[in-house]
Scaffold this motif. Structure first.
Motif, mmCIF file in Angstrom:
data_model
loop_
_atom_site.group_PDB
_atom_site.id
_atom_site.type_symbol
_atom_site.label_atom_id
_atom_site.label_comp_id
_atom_site.label_asym_id
_atom_site.label_seq_id
_atom_site.Cartn_x
_atom_site.Cartn_y
_atom_site.Cartn_z
ATOM 1 N N UNK A 192 -1.172 3.621 14.363
ATOM 2 C CA UNK A 192 -0.588 2.283 14.390
ATOM 3 C C UNK A 192 0.928 2.360 14.589
ATOM 4 N N UNK A 193 1.579 3.269 13.849
ATOM 5 C CA UNK A 193 3.018 3.420 13.992
ATOM 6 C C UNK A 193 3.411 3.901 15.376
ATOM 7 N N UNK A 194 2.622 4.789 15.945
ATOM 8 C CA UNK A 194 2.902 5.268 17.299
ATOM 9 C C UNK A 194 2.793 4.159 18.326
ATOM 10 N N UNK A 195 1.720 3.369 18.228
ATOM 11 C CA UNK A 195 1.546 2.239 19.148
ATOM 12 C C UNK A 195 2.692 1.244 19.022
ATOM 13 N N UNK A 245 6.055 10.946 8.256
ATOM 14 C CA UNK A 245 6.787 10.071 7.345
ATOM 15 C C UNK A 245 5.871 9.495 6.279
ATOM 16 N N UNK A 246 4.651 9.163 6.671
ATOM 17 C CA UNK A 246 3.683 8.627 5.702
ATOM 18 C C UNK A 246 3.318 9.685 4.659
ATOM 19 N N UNK A 247 3.153 10.911 5.121
ATOM 20 C CA UNK A 247 2.850 12.003 4.183
ATOM 21 C C UNK A 247 4.007 12.213 3.213
ATOM 22 N N UNK A 252 6.000 3.358 6.332
ATOM 23 C CA UNK A 252 6.116 3.277 7.793
ATOM 24 C C UNK A 252 6.152 1.833 8.269
ATOM 25 N N UNK A 253 5.398 0.961 7.601
ATOM 26 C CA UNK A 253 5.348 -0.443 8.022
ATOM 27 C C UNK A 253 6.717 -1.106 7.891
#
Length: 752
Positions: A192-195, A245-247, A252-253
């Motif tokens: 989702x973050x990549x998109x 980053x999420x890890x 991220x959102x």
């Protein structure tokens, strides 16, 4: 003569400063609302990020687009004087329209206003020229009709496109994440973050950086040739970065929302800056050409030079950036405009800014009926699974947020994508229209428009869209009228128009400040809505209700005095004033009742059940008193309006003590509603009973006179009876209101 035109140019730039401030306040809705509504960061931090984007976008902007120079009109057929009139009319009309919409809290489009102002002013001057030239010129010779039509169609087409894709994309995203998104991320957040990041980069390339002043022709060509490669690399790299980053426990959102805010702010300043300074700069370019090459006659010197390209000096762009950043950081109207979109898209209940319209009610009824029929064809398992994904009870929102970060991310990412795609297809989309309608589509898909709020939300959307069309019409007509006044009135008319614009600006700002002061209680309501302490919610709700009931009784007392005064003194003005106030009061009471009911849901269950009966009795008593006053006023106004006989002295003698005691009771009730003891409340209720008994005696006497034929003029007698009986009913309602007030403050439910 040249000094006068120089004065016009100076005034155009002064108006441009105001226009930049007002326009940024309005268009801040484009890039602030998603971050503010989802609470992605503190308000000051969001402003800093947006301001940085605005400043960079402004300084690196090309600062000019063809529409301000030759996109609407064909300059070779217009004289210097005619274009000065057009530019002046556009700026005066624009500043007034934008400030009015900002004060009303209605987001409008700077693109729409500028295009239709140019179109209206040019059309008016073109008609004058066509008539004067007796057929030598045609409309196509003077107006660039093909370009203007494409701009208009593209702007309004963006409304439907943005709403449709906002609904579809948010529906699919919510199916992907659900409302309990924190437990469903894992590997999903990287994709989702990549998109989202790739979409924002695509947006910046096509709508932002690509059009900046520092971009060379070779760089633009390289971007065009390697767009797919850039986006593919961005997708792979950003997906990996977002997952890492999420890890590392980074949200991220929030990062996506802040990146989207920066991107939209930068692109807005870099491309929509022309909406604010394009016209004054075109005027400056025209003046420079006239002074260098003109023969001293502004009516015969034609402006062919505007067909060529023009570069804006960097110091103009720097100054514009500073003004825009200052306006963004200091304008209270920015928050007022943002409040409209955030309120219409709020996931939970809130202060509905708009009422209920017939169109909205029919639409809601039609959708409910269609949904009931269609769901019969959807398998039960599928419906159950979808409902589980859309379980709003699992909503995860930041403290005080109107919606969650998932929706905030989609709002910004999708708006940027649609604007970028529109740019690649050469469609002139309005950033205001796109961002607002995407936000409305995502809120609909998130089921934020429940049965209790759908009518109000739809009415709000219709009002905003209607406001855009009104903007277009008002801009066209207003600029057309103003330009003709200037064209025929010359410099005196231009001076008067400039003074009128300044006066209206000052007046509108004063009205906005007064309106803001009246709405300060909205802070308390938002505090109640967002608090998680149920005990504190009840204490705050009591304060909120007490303040509003005090205001209500004060207003009711003023109206009662006006009605009695108007009838007994045979004066229509107080009755007309009361009619307007009482009409508004009904809507205010309904809105307050809804807000208080929403707050009551947040109170501890035991307390809510114990107090609910008295809570509803209090609200119903207020509504009853309003209906009593409206019925009084309606009958009295009709009597006085028709110039019927005034109230006889014999009736007035009996009514005066009743009136005085009623006023005294209501005045004391206003003081007692906050801190009145049991003894005080009981005393007021007994006084209400005494007034009711006195009125009953008077009415019985009048009935006897009517039966015996000694009542005098029947018309005034019936009006007098209505006044007495409605006063009696109002005292009954006030008696119940005082009882409910005391019961709500009690810790027990002992009978009074």
């Amino acid at each position: 003569m040249e000094i006068l035109f120089f004065g016009i140019i100076v005034f155009l730039f002064l108006l441009a400063i105001f226009d930049l401030s007002v326009g940024v306040s309005n268009d801040a809705v484009n890039f602030l609302n998603s971050a503010i509504g989802s609470k992605a960061a503190p308000f000051k931090r969001i402003l800093i990020i947006a301001a940085t984007g605005v400043f960079i976008g402004a300084v690196m902007s090309n600062g000019m687009m063809d529409i301000a120079r030759h996109g609407i009109f064909r300059p070779e057929h217009f004289s210097f004087y005619e274009l000065m009139c057009i530019f002046m009319a556009v700026m005066v009309t624009d500043i007034i329209l934008l400030d009015i919409f900002n004060s009303l809290g209605m987001p409008t489009s700077t693109t729409v206003s500028m295009v239709f102002e140019l179109l209206g002013a040019t059309f008016a001057v073109a008609m004058v020229k066509i008539i004067a030239d007796t057929g030598t010129l045609s409309v196509n010779d003077l107006l660039n009709t093909e370009k203007a039509l494409s701009v208009i169609v593209g702007i309004f087409l963006s409304v439907a496109i943005a709403f449709f894709f906002g609904t579809i994309v948010q529906f699919l995203t919510r199916m992907y994440f659900s409302f309990d998104y924190k437990n469903k991320m894992k590997w999903k957040i990287g994709i989702f973050g990549g998109l989202a990041t790739t979409a924002l980069i695509y947006f910046l390339l096509l709508k932002g950086v690509k059009d900046m002043a520092f971009m060379t022709a070779g760089a633009k060509e390289w971007i065009d040739d390697n767009t797919v490669l850039i986006l593919t690399g961005s997708m792979v790299l950003s997906t990996a970065i977002m997952q890492i980053l999420h890890i590392c426990k980074i949200n991220v959102l929030k990062l996506i929302v802040l990146m989207g805010t920066f991107s939209l702010a930068m692109a807005f300043a870099g491309n929509d800056l022309v909406n604010f300074i394009g016209v004054p700069l075109s005027g400056l370019s025209s003046y420079t050409d006239y002074t260098a090459n003109g023969a001293g006659n502004p009516h015969t010197f034609m402006m062919d030079s505007l067909n060529g390209p023009a570069d804006t000096p960097v110091y103009f762009l720097f100054a514009a950036g500073v003004i825009m950043v200052t306006a963004l950081a200091t304008s209270k109207k920015t928050q007022n405009v943002s409040k409209t979109e955030i309120g219409l898209g709020s996931q939970g209940g809130g202060d509905e800014m708009f009422g209920s319209s017939r169109v909205a009610r029919k639409l809601v009824r039609m959708v409910i009926s269609t949904h009931s029929r269609l769901k019969q064809y959807v398998p039960v398992r599928v419906r159950t699974w979808i409902n589980r994904r859309f379980d709003t009870s699992q909503t995860i929102v930041e403290d005080g947020a109107a919606f969650d970060l998932v929706r905030g991310s989609i709002n910004l990412t999708l708006a940027g994508m649609l604007i970028a795609v529109g740019t690649s297809l050469k469609l002139p989309l309005s950033t205001t229209f796109v961002t607002f309608m995407v936000a409305m589509g995502t809120s609909l898909a998130d089921r934020a428009w429940g049965r209790e709020s759908a009518v109000f939300r739809i009415t709000g959307v219709i009002s905003v869209i209607g406001g855009w069309f009104i903007t277009a019409g008002a801009a066209f007509i207003g600029a057309g009228i103003i330009v003709l006044v200037m064209y025929w009135g010359g410099f005196p008319a231009m001076t008067l128009a400039a003074i009128a614009a300044i006066v209206l600006l000052i007046r509108n700002n004063r009205k906005f400040r007064q309106k803001t002061e009246k709405e300060q209680d909205g802070t308390l309501f938002q505090t109640i809505i967002t608090t998680e302490d149920k005990t504190q919610a009840w204490e705050l709700l009591l304060i909120y209700m007490t303040e509003h009931k005090k205001k209500f009784i004060t207003q009711a007392l003023d109206n009662y005095k006006s009605i009695a005064s108007g009838f007994t003194n045979d004066d229509i003005k107080p009755l007309e004033l009361s009619e307007k106030i009482l009409t508004k009061e009904k809507a205010v009471l309904k809105n307050e009742r809804r807000k208080e009911t929403l707050c009551l849901r947040l109170v501890n269950k035991e307390t809510a059940i114990e107090k609910s009966a008295w809570f509803y009795l209090m609200n119903n008593s207020c509504m009853s008193m309003t209906y009593n006053l409206r019925r009084m006023n309606e009958v009295c106004k009709e009597h006085v309006e028709n110039n019927f006989r005034p109230l006889p002295k014999a009736f007035l003698k009996d009514f005066t003590p009743v009136y005085s005691e009623t006023v005294s009771i209501m005045d004391d009730a206003c003081d007692a509603i906050e801190h009145g003891s049991l003894e005080t409340i009981t005393s007021i209720r007994k006084r209400c009973d005494n007034v009711k008994d006195r009125i009953s005696v008077i009415c019985q006497s009048i009935f006897g006179q009517l039966h015996g034929g000694d009542a005098g003029n029947l018309a005034v007698t019936y009006v007098y009876l209505n006044l007495l009986q409605e006063t009696q009913e109002m005292m009954s309602a006030l008696r119940k209101l005082m009882r409910a007030t005391y019961k709500l403050r009690q810790n027990t439910v002992a009978q009074i």
